[in-house]
Design a protein around this motif. Structure first.
Motif, PDB file in Angstrom:
ATOM      1  N   PRO A 165     -12.242  -0.391  -1.851  1.00  0.00           N
ATOM      2  CA  PRO A 165     -12.434  -1.769  -1.348  1.00  0.00           C
ATOM      3  C   PRO A 165     -11.354  -2.738  -1.829  1.00  0.00           C
ATOM      4  CG  PRO A 165     -14.495  -0.880  -2.226  1.00  0.00           C
ATOM      5  CD  PRO A 165     -13.425   0.078  -2.610  1.00  0.00           C
ATOM      6  N   GLU A 166     -10.870  -2.557  -3.072  1.00  0.00           N
ATOM      7  CA  GLU A 166      -9.817  -3.447  -3.580  1.00  0.00           C
ATOM      8  C   GLU A 166      -8.528  -3.275  -2.781  1.00  0.00           C
ATOM      9  OE1 GLU A 166     -10.616  -5.747  -5.670  1.00  0.00           O
ATOM     10  OE2 GLU A 166     -12.594  -4.834  -5.890  1.00  0.00           O
ATOM     11  N   LEU A 167      -8.183  -2.020  -2.477  1.00  0.00           N
ATOM     12  CA  LEU A 167      -6.977  -1.752  -1.685  1.00  0.00           C
ATOM     13  C   LEU A 167      -7.109  -2.352  -0.293  1.00  0.00           C
ATOM     14  CD1 LEU A 167      -6.179   1.975  -2.667  1.00  0.00           C
ATOM     15  CD2 LEU A 167      -5.026  -0.091  -3.465  1.00  0.00           C
ATOM     16  N   GLN A 168      -8.317  -2.263   0.288  1.00  0.00           N
ATOM     17  CA  GLN A 168      -8.531  -2.828   1.630  1.00  0.00           C
ATOM     18  C   GLN A 168      -8.410  -4.360   1.601  1.00  0.00           C
ATOM     19  OE1 GLN A 168     -12.358  -1.150   2.578  1.00  0.00           O
ATOM     20  NE2 GLN A 168     -11.494   0.829   3.194  1.00  0.00           N
ATOM     21  N   ARG A 169      -8.958  -4.984   0.549  1.00  0.00           N
ATOM     22  CA  ARG A 169      -8.851  -6.450   0.415  1.00  0.00           C
ATOM     23  C   ARG A 169      -7.395  -6.874   0.307  1.00  0.00           C
ATOM     24  NH1 ARG A 169     -11.698  -8.589  -4.589  1.00  0.00           N
ATOM     25  NH2 ARG A 169     -11.427 -10.652  -3.676  1.00  0.00           N
ATOM     26  N   LEU A 170      -6.649  -6.190  -0.575  1.00  0.00           N
ATOM     27  CA  LEU A 170      -5.245  -6.551  -0.786  1.00  0.00           C
ATOM     28  C   LEU A 170      -4.418  -6.315   0.476  1.00  0.00           C
ATOM     29  CD1 LEU A 170      -4.729  -5.124  -4.389  1.00  0.00           C
ATOM     30  CD2 LEU A 170      -4.776  -7.537  -3.736  1.00  0.00           C
ATOM     31  N   GLN A 171      -4.768  -5.269   1.224  1.00  0.00           N
ATOM     32  CA  GLN A 171      -4.038  -4.992   2.463  1.00  0.00           C
ATOM     33  C   GLN A 171      -4.287  -6.082   3.499  1.00  0.00           C
ATOM     34  OE1 GLN A 171      -4.837  -1.112   4.280  1.00  0.00           O
ATOM     35  NE2 GLN A 171      -2.675  -0.968   4.800  1.00  0.00           N
ATOM     36  N   ARG A 172      -5.550  -6.507   3.617  1.00  0.00           N
ATOM     37  CA  ARG A 172      -5.865  -7.599   4.566  1.00  0.00           C
ATOM     38  C   ARG A 172      -5.164  -8.888   4.146  1.00  0.00           C
ATOM     39  NH1 ARG A 172     -11.108  -5.245   4.398  1.00  0.00           N
ATOM     40  NH2 ARG A 172     -11.820  -6.829   2.898  1.00  0.00           N
ATOM     41  N   GLN A 178      -6.865 -12.279   5.446  1.00  0.00           N
ATOM     42  CA  GLN A 178      -7.912 -12.703   4.519  1.00  0.00           C
ATOM     43  C   GLN A 178      -7.321 -13.626   3.460  1.00  0.00           C
ATOM     44  OE1 GLN A 178     -10.311  -9.513   2.893  1.00  0.00           O
ATOM     45  NE2 GLN A 178     -10.905 -10.697   1.109  1.00  0.00           N
ATOM     46  N   GLU A 179      -8.025 -14.705   3.177  1.00  0.00           N
ATOM     47  CA  GLU A 179      -7.586 -15.628   2.133  1.00  0.00           C
ATOM     48  C   GLU A 179      -8.027 -15.116   0.767  1.00  0.00           C
ATOM     49  OE1 GLU A 179      -5.818 -18.587   2.012  1.00  0.00           O
ATOM     50  OE2 GLU A 179      -5.224 -18.054   4.052  1.00  0.00           O
ATOM     51  N   MET A 180      -7.125 -15.164  -0.195  1.00  0.00           N
ATOM     52  CA  MET A 180      -7.466 -14.808  -1.574  1.00  0.00           C
ATOM     53  C   MET A 180      -6.730 -15.759  -2.507  1.00  0.00           C
ATOM     54  SD  MET A 180      -7.286 -10.609  -1.661  1.00  0.00           S
ATOM     55  CE  MET A 180      -7.794 -10.422  -3.370  1.00  0.00           C
ATOM     56  N   SER A 181      -7.431 -16.239  -3.514  1.00  0.00           N
ATOM     57  CA  SER A 181      -6.762 -17.079  -4.509  1.00  0.00           C
ATOM     58  C   SER A 181      -5.891 -16.197  -5.409  1.00  0.00           C
ATOM     59  CB  SER A 181      -7.795 -17.810  -5.366  1.00  0.00           C
ATOM     60  OG  SER A 181      -8.486 -16.878  -6.192  1.00  0.00           O
ATOM     61  N   VAL A 185      -6.388 -12.216  -6.475  1.00  0.00           N
ATOM     62  CA  VAL A 185      -5.346 -11.182  -6.310  1.00  0.00           C
ATOM     63  C   VAL A 185      -5.087 -10.475  -7.647  1.00  0.00           C
ATOM     64  CG1 VAL A 185      -2.903 -10.768  -5.792  1.00  0.00           C
ATOM     65  CG2 VAL A 185      -4.234 -12.303  -4.344  1.00  0.00           C
ATOM     66  N   LEU A 186      -4.979 -11.272  -8.713  1.00  0.00           N
ATOM     67  CA  LEU A 186      -4.723 -10.702 -10.042  1.00  0.00           C
ATOM     68  C   LEU A 186      -5.886  -9.813 -10.484  1.00  0.00           C
ATOM     69  CD1 LEU A 186      -2.750 -10.631 -12.412  1.00  0.00           C
ATOM     70  CD2 LEU A 186      -3.951 -12.586 -13.394  1.00  0.00           C
ATOM     71  N   GLN A 187      -7.115 -10.230 -10.180  1.00  0.00           N
ATOM     72  CA  GLN A 187      -8.291  -9.423 -10.533  1.00  0.00           C
ATOM     73  C   GLN A 187      -8.263  -8.075  -9.807  1.00  0.00           C
ATOM     74  OE1 GLN A 187     -12.308 -10.546  -9.025  1.00  0.00           O
ATOM     75  NE2 GLN A 187     -12.923 -10.628 -11.184  1.00  0.00           N
ATOM     76  N   SER A 188      -7.977  -8.107  -8.500  1.00  0.00           N
ATOM     77  CA  SER A 188      -7.893  -6.861  -7.733  1.00  0.00           C
ATOM     78  C   SER A 188      -6.786  -5.949  -8.254  1.00  0.00           C
ATOM     79  CB  SER A 188      -7.662  -7.166  -6.251  1.00  0.00           C
ATOM     80  OG  SER A 188      -8.814  -7.707  -5.666  1.00  0.00           O
ATOM     81  N   LEU A 189      -5.640  -6.538  -8.595  1.00  0.00           N
ATOM     82  CA  LEU A 189      -4.522  -5.754  -9.132  1.00  0.00           C
ATOM     83  C   LEU A 189      -4.893  -5.124 -10.487  1.00  0.00           C
ATOM     84  CD1 LEU A 189      -1.478  -8.040  -8.257  1.00  0.00           C
ATOM     85  CD2 LEU A 189      -1.913  -5.750  -7.367  1.00  0.00           C
ATOM     86  N   LEU A 251       3.715  -6.735  -2.267  1.00  0.00           N
ATOM     87  CA  LEU A 251       4.927  -7.240  -2.916  1.00  0.00           C
ATOM     88  C   LEU A 251       5.775  -8.050  -1.946  1.00  0.00           C
ATOM     89  CD1 LEU A 251       7.004  -7.326  -5.235  1.00  0.00           C
ATOM     90  CD2 LEU A 251       7.840  -5.108  -4.457  1.00  0.00           C
ATOM     91  N   HIS A 252       6.001  -7.506  -0.754  1.00  0.00           N
ATOM     92  CA  HIS A 252       6.821  -8.201   0.234  1.00  0.00           C
ATOM     93  C   HIS A 252       6.165  -9.516   0.674  1.00  0.00           C
ATOM     94  CE1 HIS A 252       8.666  -4.022   1.341  1.00  0.00           C
ATOM     95  NE2 HIS A 252       9.097  -4.497   0.203  1.00  0.00           N
ATOM     96  N   TYR A 253       4.833  -9.508   0.781  1.00  0.00           N
ATOM     97  CA  TYR A 253       4.117 -10.723   1.189  1.00  0.00           C
ATOM     98  C   TYR A 253       4.251 -11.805   0.118  1.00  0.00           C
ATOM     99  CZ  TYR A 253       0.326 -13.748   2.807  1.00  0.00           C
ATOM    100  OH  TYR A 253      -0.400 -14.821   3.244  1.00  0.00           O
ATOM    101  N   ILE A 254       4.070 -11.426  -1.157  1.00  0.00           N
ATOM    102  CA  ILE A 254       4.157 -12.398  -2.256  1.00  0.00           C
ATOM    103  C   ILE A 254       5.580 -12.943  -2.379  1.00  0.00           C
ATOM    104  CG2 ILE A 254       4.044 -12.654  -4.780  1.00  0.00           C
ATOM    105  CD1 ILE A 254       1.624 -10.808  -4.767  1.00  0.00           C
ATOM    106  N   LEU A 255       6.584 -12.078  -2.265  1.00  0.00           N
ATOM    107  CA  LEU A 255       7.974 -12.532  -2.377  1.00  0.00           C
ATOM    108  C   LEU A 255       8.341 -13.505  -1.261  1.00  0.00           C
ATOM    109  CD1 LEU A 255       9.818  -9.237  -3.450  1.00  0.00           C
ATOM    110  CD2 LEU A 255       9.381 -11.260  -4.856  1.00  0.00           C
TER     111      LEU A 255
END
Length: 470
Positions: A165-172, A178-181, A185-189, A251-255
């Motif tokens: 589920p964490e991988l799916q959240r981060l992928q979305r 999907q909006e994530m604070s 994001v840090l918690q999922s990582l 990574l590409h999205y954050i950069l």
């Protein structure tokens, strides 16, 4: 400190200790968590944290002893992994990490001074008489923990239930769906990272097509893989590949959208490092244990009897270190497309705007350069592109990061003085031409210092014997 003492008790007598600690801690956590508001508090109740910490430590026992408490532990993990309080969810991640390690790793289960343990009655056997007795190297009779079918099933059940589920959240999130604070994001990582650290030995290495035409050779350059006792199950989800795919997208999205989210980038760099190299133990931990082992061995040697008269516990520790050394042997690995993509990502991070991100990424990059055959030939043109005077878009941070990539670190590969004529024909003229770059600033002392260090390293470390015979 008390949690560590309880861990020691659980290690010596796991069945009795777990029956006391696990139900007690789980009940205490569940009773406090009945009030759902507790789970969303920034500062958690001290009793809640205490029981969670105690539970995370006493579960560091052999994996088969945890099987009876499977449902209780899974319930606590589901309850605590997404706590609002950072201290709370990190303790929950430690619990997950320790359960996965206990079920997934191969390790000795006892370090007694004689084979067979101390379970005989005192009237038949007095353990004190074995004080100082050396172990028989040819008859150590080591009892190993090898993951059973049940334990591997538990590990993959946890990965399917908690990691997927964490991988799916981060992928979305990385697709903008999907909006994530930043905290989310840090918690999922953090959860992804602890899953990788716990079950990394069950995940096969990254695969991909070998990069062709890097070097022409008359001999076979395929990598030699050492068997470390683990047969990977191809029918199950390959989580190393799944984590790699999602991390690259994220990574590409954050950069592109939030390059100043340095905490998440630090976490992604750590995960990329473990994706490339981690198979159950880290090099720095192994080095520390090796040093500690040699100190203990020196202090406990029996000089009256001469060499090779070490106690059994020391000999078992040495065997375990040898097993870990086999897992850490990665030199001469075949350079594949997936490694190429990850190293390009590391190079991008190594030339980031933020110095701490550059530093951490460069450290991982240097380790990777020393691991994969002839990857330097592939990477050098990309590094030199940042030093190219014709490239007007290069920032001073990118320019500086590229110089650091050429310089390398104390122990790793130095791209500036590789013993490879084709590479030198690119790097040395590239360094000279870089003085014409628009990003070059002789007024900046740090860049002047970098050029001095590069020149000094080439002068001092490059062996010119090759030139004499060329």
């Amino acid at each position: 400190m008390v949690a560590d003492m309880c861990r020691a008790a659980a290690k010596c007598h796991p069945a009795e200790s777990l029956s006391l600690f696990v139900p007690h801690c789980c009940n205490a956590i569940n009773q406090i968590a009945v009030n759902e508001e507790v789970l969303n508090e920034e500062e958690l109740d001290k009793e809640f944290l205490w029981n969670l910490q105690l539970l995370s430590e006493v579960t560091r026992v052999d994996g088969d002893k945890l099987i009876p408490y499977r449902s209780d532990l899974v319930q606590i993990l589901q309850l605590t992994l997404h706590l609002k309080c950072k201290q709370g969810y990190i303790l929950a991640c430690n619990l997950l990490h320790h359960i996965l390690r206990s079920t997934a790793l191969i390790y000795p289960t006892e370090y007694c001074s004689v084979p067979g343990g101390f379970h005989q009655p005192v009237c038949d056997y007095l353990p004190i008489k074995d004080w100082g007795r050396p172990g028989d190297l040819w008859n150590l009779d080591i009892r190993w923990h090898v993951p059973s079918v049940e334990e591997i099933s538990l590990a993959f059940y946890l990965l399917d239930l908690l990691l997927q589920p964490e991988l799916q959240r981060l992928q979305r999130f990385s697709k903008g769906e999907q909006e994530m604070s930043r905290d989310d994001v840090l918690q999922s990582l953090t959860i992804v990272q602890h899953c990788l650290l716990g079950a990394g030995s069950l995940m096969p290495p990254l695969k991909g097509e070998p990069i062709p035409d890097l070097v022409h050779s008359m001999v076979n350059l395929d990598e030699t893989t050492l068997y470390t006792g683990m047969d990977y199950d191809g029918t199950r989800e390959n989580y190393r590949d799944a984590i790699c795919k999602v991390m690259r997208q994220l990574l590409h999205y954050i950069l592109e959208h939030s390059e100043d989210d340095t905490k998440s980038l630090f976490s992604i760099i750590k995960i990329i490092s473990d994706l490339l190299h981690f198979k159950g133990s880290h090099k720095h931990e192994f080095d520390s244990r090796w040093k500690s082992f040699n100190l203990v061995k020196k202090s406990m040697e029996n000089r009256l009897h001469g060499r090779k008269q070490h106690i059994r516990a020391l000999l078992i520790d040495r065997v375990m270190l040898q097993h870990e050394l086999r897992k850490l042997t990665v030199e001469g690995c075949q350079y594949r497309t997936i490694h190429q993509e990850l190293m390009k990502d590391l190079l991008r991070l190594s030339t980031s705007t933020y110095s701490q991100i550059r530093s951490r990424a460069q450290s991982v990059l240097f380790t990777a350069l020393g691991t994969y055959n002839f990857c330097c030939r592939d990477l050098i043109p990309h590094v030199l592109e940042f030093l190219n005077p014709d490239n007007s878009r290069v920032t001073q941070q990118q320019f500086k990061g590229a110089l650091y990539c050429l310089l390398g670190n104390h122990n790793g590969v130095c791209l500036a003085n590789l013993h490879d004529w084709e590479c030198i024909a690119l790097t040395w003229p590239g360094i000279v031409r870089s003085g014409l770059s628009s990003a070059m600033s002789l007024e900046k002392p740090s860049i002047v210092r970098l050029f001095d260090d590069l020149a000094d390293k080439i002068h001092r470390q490059y062996e010119t014997i090759g030139i004499d015979f060329y």
